[in-house]
Design a protein around this motif. Structure first.
Motif, PDB file in Angstrom:
ATOM      1  N   PHE A   2       0.824  -1.209   0.000  1.00 60.93           N
ATOM      2  CA  PHE A   2       0.000   0.000   0.000  1.00 60.93           C
ATOM      3  C   PHE A   2       0.859   1.259   0.000  1.00 60.93           C
ATOM      4  O   PHE A   2       0.384   2.335   0.400  1.00 60.93           O
ATOM      5  CB  PHE A   2      -0.924  -0.003   1.227  1.00 60.93           C
ATOM      6  CG  PHE A   2      -0.210  -0.344   2.515  1.00 60.93           C
ATOM      7  CD1 PHE A   2       0.504   0.613   3.224  1.00 60.93           C
ATOM      8  CD2 PHE A   2      -0.240  -1.645   2.999  1.00 60.93           C
ATOM      9  CE1 PHE A   2       1.175   0.286   4.393  1.00 60.93           C
ATOM     10  CE2 PHE A   2       0.418  -1.985   4.175  1.00 60.93           C
ATOM     11  CZ  PHE A   2       1.127  -1.013   4.880  1.00 60.93           C
TER      12      PHE A   2
ATOM     13  N   ASP B  89      -0.533   4.506  -1.738  1.00 55.56           N
ATOM     14  CA  ASP B  89      -1.640   5.092  -0.974  1.00 55.56           C
ATOM     15  C   ASP B  89      -1.134   5.717   0.328  1.00 55.56           C
ATOM     16  O   ASP B  89      -1.624   6.765   0.767  1.00 55.56           O
ATOM     17  CB  ASP B  89      -2.683   4.018  -0.660  1.00 55.56           C
ATOM     18  CG  ASP B  89      -3.436   3.556  -1.902  1.00 55.56           C
ATOM     19  OD1 ASP B  89      -3.468   4.311  -2.891  1.00 55.56           O
ATOM     20  OD2 ASP B  89      -3.976   2.434  -1.878  1.00 55.56           O
TER      21      ASP B  89
ATOM     22  N   ARG C  15      -1.470   9.591   1.273  1.00 60.41           N
ATOM     23  CA  ARG C  15      -2.163   9.947   2.508  1.00 60.41           C
ATOM     24  C   ARG C  15      -1.312  10.893   3.340  1.00 60.41           C
ATOM     25  O   ARG C  15      -1.800  11.892   3.888  1.00 60.41           O
ATOM     26  CB  ARG C  15      -2.489   8.676   3.295  1.00 60.41           C
ATOM     27  CG  ARG C  15      -3.318   8.902   4.546  1.00 60.41           C
ATOM     28  CD  ARG C  15      -3.528   7.588   5.293  1.00 60.41           C
ATOM     29  NE  ARG C  15      -4.476   7.747   6.380  1.00 60.41           N
ATOM     30  CZ  ARG C  15      -5.778   7.558   6.283  1.00 60.41           C
ATOM     31  NH1 ARG C  15      -6.302   7.196   5.124  1.00 60.41           N
ATOM     32  NH2 ARG C  15      -6.572   7.733   7.330  1.00 60.41           N
TER      33      ARG C  15
END
Length: 321
Positions: free
Chosen positions: A246, A249, A253
């Motif tokens: 991830f 992402d 973020r």
């Protein structure tokens, strides 16, 4: 089970040397299996710390992560490791790596080819620890009929402290295992083993990893404590972080929401990343590492001795689960 994950604490490079005996005694008394000492320039020396820890314990395994390949000659490195093995037979896990090249340059020993230097040193040290007489005329190791007078009766695996794909491939050829830097997630371990050309759980290839530990009854409190550390990792991401499934992402973020976004990211991301959260969360991380074939973990406490004293209990509790 001989392959069960061995759990221990890492001794932060900033800790005063005298703390190593206190930590070693506490870990052994509590039932933890390992202590890993760190050799970074220009802090404390790994073999000295390891010797101190070995002499005040009877069962604790002491890992050395890592000895820079060119900071000592290959025979001196072998002598250091053999001496530690004499102090604690069967309780030493030595690591050798490139070392930070800027530090090697400061000392006037930076090799033109770190890969060649590491391979020559790993091969020579492995043979010396096996009791061989070694003659070698390489680019960085030049030996004439050198043999250790007191090689270990049961030589430990010589671990390569590396992370680049070429270095991992080298480790797969000539090392007895690897030491993988934090944060060594299960995802990164799988990638590293693939690059080393080794199968998970290979009994002839010891996988040791470093992690950071923070256990709280309230997992959000643990996340809040460790979010600045993770933000620092994202500011200069290495292969260890980029291997996270991830990662894109996560980076997005952080770019959008900053440290607060890391605190509130999915719990399963934290569990993949490190032994951070509740005790059950941390134990789940360790189980995932064991499932990938990891055999040793050294967990870094906060780099403050007083805080580290309290975190010894966290490491011990995880080791006893």
């Amino acid at each position: 089970m001989t392959n069960r994950l061995q759990v221990g604490m890492s001794f932060d490079r900033s800790f005063p040397p005298a703390f190593v005996t206190e930590a070693a005694r506490a870990l052994e008394a509590g039932g933890a299996q390992q202590l890993w000492v760190i050799e970074d320039c220009f802090f404390t020396a790994g073999p000295s710390l390891a010797a101190a820890a070995l002499t005040v314990t009877e069962q604790l395994t002491v890992g050395v992560g890592i000895l820079p390949a060119v900071a000592r000659t290959a025979p001196v490195t072998a002598m250091e490791i053999a001496t530690l093995c004499g102090l604690g037979p069967g309780r030493v896990l030595p690591g050798v790596g490139h070392g930070v090249q800027a530090w090697m340059a400061q000392m006037g020993v930076r090799p033109l080819s770190p890969l060649t230097a590491l391979e020559e040193v790993m091969v020579a040290v492995t043979r010396l620890l096996a009791g061989d007489e070694v003659t070698s005329h390489g680019h960085y190791v030049d030996l004439d009929a050198v043999r250790l007078e007191q090689p270990p009766a049961d030589p430990p695996p010589l671990l390569a402290g590396v992370y680049g794909p070429k270095s991992l491939a080298l480790a797969g050829r000539v090392a007895g295992g690897v030491v993988l830097a934090e944060p060594a997630s299960p995802s990164y371990v799988r990638r590293a083993l693939e690059q080393a050309g080794r199968a998970p759980g290979d009994p002839d290839f010891h996988v040791a990893v470093f992690g950071v530990v923070c256990v709280r009854k309230d997992r959000t409190e643990a996340y809040r404590t460790m979010a600045p550390w993770l933000a620092d990792q994202l500011s200069r991401p290495r292969a260890t972080v980029k291997a996270l499934p991830f990662y894109d992402d996560l980076a997005a973020r952080h770019a959008d929401k900053g440290v607060d976004g890391l605190v509130t990211m999915p719990a399963e991301w934290w569990t993949e990343l490190a032994p951070v959260g509740t005790l059950d969360d941390a134990a789940a991380h360790l189980q995932a590492l064991e499932d990938t074939g990891v055999r040793s973990i050294g967990m870094f406490p906060r780099p403050d001795v007083e805080v580290a004293r309290t975190q010894l209990a966290e490491v011990i509790e995880l080791a006893r689960r």
